[in-house]
Motif scaffolding. Structure first.
Motif, PDB file in Angstrom:
ATOM      1  N   TRP A  13     -42.278 -74.673 -68.636  1.00 10.58           N
ATOM      2  CA  TRP A  13     -42.333 -74.754 -69.937  1.00 10.58           C
ATOM      3  C   TRP A  13     -41.049 -74.571 -70.780  1.00 10.58           C
ATOM      4  O   TRP A  13     -40.726 -75.463 -71.701  1.00 10.58           O
ATOM      5  N   ILE A  14     -40.112 -73.714 -70.378  1.00 10.85           N
ATOM      6  CA  ILE A  14     -38.892 -73.368 -71.007  1.00 10.85           C
ATOM      7  C   ILE A  14     -38.110 -74.529 -70.839  1.00 10.85           C
ATOM      8  O   ILE A  14     -37.501 -75.078 -71.654  1.00 10.85           O
ATOM      9  N   PHE A  15     -38.025 -74.890 -69.456  1.00  9.49           N
ATOM     10  CA  PHE A  15     -36.971 -76.021 -69.265  1.00  9.49           C
ATOM     11  C   PHE A  15     -37.578 -77.483 -69.912  1.00  9.49           C
ATOM     12  O   PHE A  15     -36.788 -78.094 -70.456  1.00  9.49           O
ATOM     13  N   ALA A  16     -38.888 -77.487 -70.015  1.00 11.05           N
ATOM     14  CA  ALA A  16     -39.507 -78.757 -70.410  1.00 11.05           C
ATOM     15  C   ALA A  16     -39.170 -78.893 -72.009  1.00 11.05           C
ATOM     16  O   ALA A  16     -38.942 -79.777 -72.542  1.00 11.05           O
ATOM     17  N   SER A  17     -39.339 -77.517 -72.672  1.00 16.12           N
ATOM     18  CA  SER A  17     -39.392 -77.615 -74.269  1.00 16.12           C
ATOM     19  C   SER A  17     -37.892 -77.987 -74.680  1.00 16.12           C
ATOM     20  O   SER A  17     -37.707 -78.411 -75.586  1.00 16.12           O
ATOM     21  N   PRO A  77     -38.690 -81.885 -76.157  1.00 18.02           N
ATOM     22  CA  PRO A  77     -40.035 -81.217 -76.642  1.00 18.02           C
ATOM     23  C   PRO A  77     -41.323 -82.145 -77.159  1.00 18.02           C
ATOM     24  O   PRO A  77     -42.339 -81.848 -76.878  1.00 18.02           O
ATOM     25  N   GLU A  78     -40.903 -83.202 -77.584  1.00 21.86           N
ATOM     26  CA  GLU A  78     -42.022 -84.051 -77.730  1.00 21.86           C
ATOM     27  C   GLU A  78     -42.666 -84.567 -76.345  1.00 21.86           C
ATOM     28  O   GLU A  78     -43.685 -84.864 -76.497  1.00 21.86           O
ATOM     29  N   ALA A  79     -41.989 -85.074 -75.319  1.00 23.27           N
ATOM     30  CA  ALA A  79     -42.335 -85.523 -73.981  1.00 23.27           C
ATOM     31  C   ALA A  79     -43.136 -84.122 -73.687  1.00 23.27           C
ATOM     32  O   ALA A  79     -44.203 -84.354 -72.767  1.00 23.27           O
ATOM     33  N   VAL A 139     -47.500 -79.129 -72.601  1.00 24.46           N
ATOM     34  CA  VAL A 139     -46.538 -77.994 -72.791  1.00 24.46           C
ATOM     35  C   VAL A 139     -46.933 -77.321 -74.072  1.00 24.46           C
ATOM     36  O   VAL A 139     -46.665 -77.944 -75.176  1.00 24.46           O
ATOM     37  N   PRO A 140     -47.155 -76.141 -74.173  1.00 24.40           N
ATOM     38  CA  PRO A 140     -47.190 -75.405 -75.657  1.00 24.40           C
ATOM     39  C   PRO A 140     -45.983 -75.096 -75.993  1.00 24.40           C
ATOM     40  O   PRO A 140     -45.596 -73.834 -75.902  1.00 24.40           O
TER      41      PRO A 140
END
Length: 340
Positions: free
Chosen positions: A210-214, A218-220, A226-227
């Motif tokens: 989640w951290i890497f994705a955020s 963030p929109e994706a 992902v919260p």
């Protein structure tokens, strides 16, 4: 060499160049060798303990700051938040004549609340984290000075060294141990533990993804469930938690706290994270890299002293290392992409 051998070597090279902290490790080796040659006292056991202590005081905060940067955000209030945490512990304990552990507990709640507030304001206002945390930085700077003068009448707190619970709190936050001829502060153990936990979270848990994705998009990330808001709020609270640890060390090391301390340290935490491989744009970095960056800071700050140079040059070397590390990290990433 067989085709399988070539592929295995290519995979190993890709993994090596794909590590965010590779550039920092190369830089750390270079700095270590440099001061080992130029400063005779650098390799003495007492000097090693001093270097590690200097690195740990930055490294404890550089770990959550690195995670926050991987998540795509900044916290300019991290430096003064350390002082705020120490001030709350000291003044609450002294004014309420309570066991110092009560002040320590109240400080934890207050510090976490500030981190939570940073995360919530970021989510609700949609303002850049630079603006949000700059505002928090200015408010905390004023509160630290204003409340200390209002309650204690000076810019520093009263000593709490004779209060109940002080020895046990000092043992946890400001003790030291001797291994051979090396004197090690307990902050070094805190630092190592935090790096280990943060690395496990980043590489072995869903929260790490989640951290890497955020930070990467963030929109994706929201689109795939992902919260993002909860993740970034949690990261700000992690910064607050480590600020609390650092603040208690500050208090129980010196018995009193100066209300103006901590201003500017937030940049040192960010520098350590960037030297360690974190991108300013988010989505890339590591906790181990931040530790290496903090270690470089410790070697440089103390190596200049041991080499008997003018300490006025420290900021110059720090800035040069930041630029060189950024360029080296960019080169490493290009090499990683080239060997895919």
């Amino acid at each position: 060499m067989t085709t399988d051998g070539v592929l295995a070597q290519r995979r190993l090279t890709h993994r090596l160049f794909g590590r965010p902290e590779l550039g920092a490790v190369v830089g750390a080796v270079a700095v270590f060798v440099f001061f080992s040659v130029t400063a005779d006292a650098f390799l003495r056991p007492a000097s090693i303990g001093t270097v590690l202590y200097a690195a740990s005081t930055i490294g404890i905060m550089a770990v959550p700051v690195a995670l926050l940067m991987i998540g795509g955000e900044f916290d300019l209030s991290a430096g003064v938040l350390v002082t705020s945490s120490a001030l709350v512990s000291s003044m609450f304990s002294y004014q309420m004549t309570a066991n110092v552990w009560v002040g320590v507990g109240v400080s934890l709640l207050v510090t976490l609340a500030i981190g939570f507030l940073n995360g919530i304001m970021l989510a609700r206002t949609k303002l850049p984290s630079f603006i949000i945390t700059l505002g928090t930085f200015l408010m905390l700077t004023g509160l630290n000075l204003g409340f200390t003068k209002l309650i204690d009448g000076t810019v520093s707190t009263k000593s709490i060294a004779d209060m109940e619970g002080f020895p046990s709190a000092r043992a946890l936050f400001a003790s030291h141990l001797t291994i051979g001829d090396v004197d090690l502060q307990v902050t070094i153990l805190w630092w190592i533990a935090l790096v280990a936990v943060a690395t496990w979270v980043l590489l072995r848990t869903r929260a790490g993804n989640w951290i890497f994705a955020s930070g990467g998009g963030p929109e994706a990330a929201r689109a795939v469930g992902v919260p993002v808001t909860r993740t970034k709020t949690g990261l700000y609270m992690a910064v607050a938690l480590c600020a609390w640890i650092s603040g208690q060390h500050l208090l129980f090391s010196f018995d009193v706290v100066q209300s103006g301390e901590g201003v500017g340290n937030e940049f040192l935490y960010i520098i350590a994270a960037v030297i360690g491989g974190c991108l300013m744009t988010g989505g890339y970095g590591s906790a181990i890299g931040s530790a290496v960056g903090a270690f470089i800071f410790g070697m440089t700050s103390k190596g200049i002293v041991y080499a008997e140079w003018n300490p006025d040059w420290f900021k110059f070397f720090l800035g040069a290392m930041l630029l060189l590390a950024t360029l080296l990290n960019a080169w490493v990433r290009k090499r990683a992409e080239a060997v895919k």
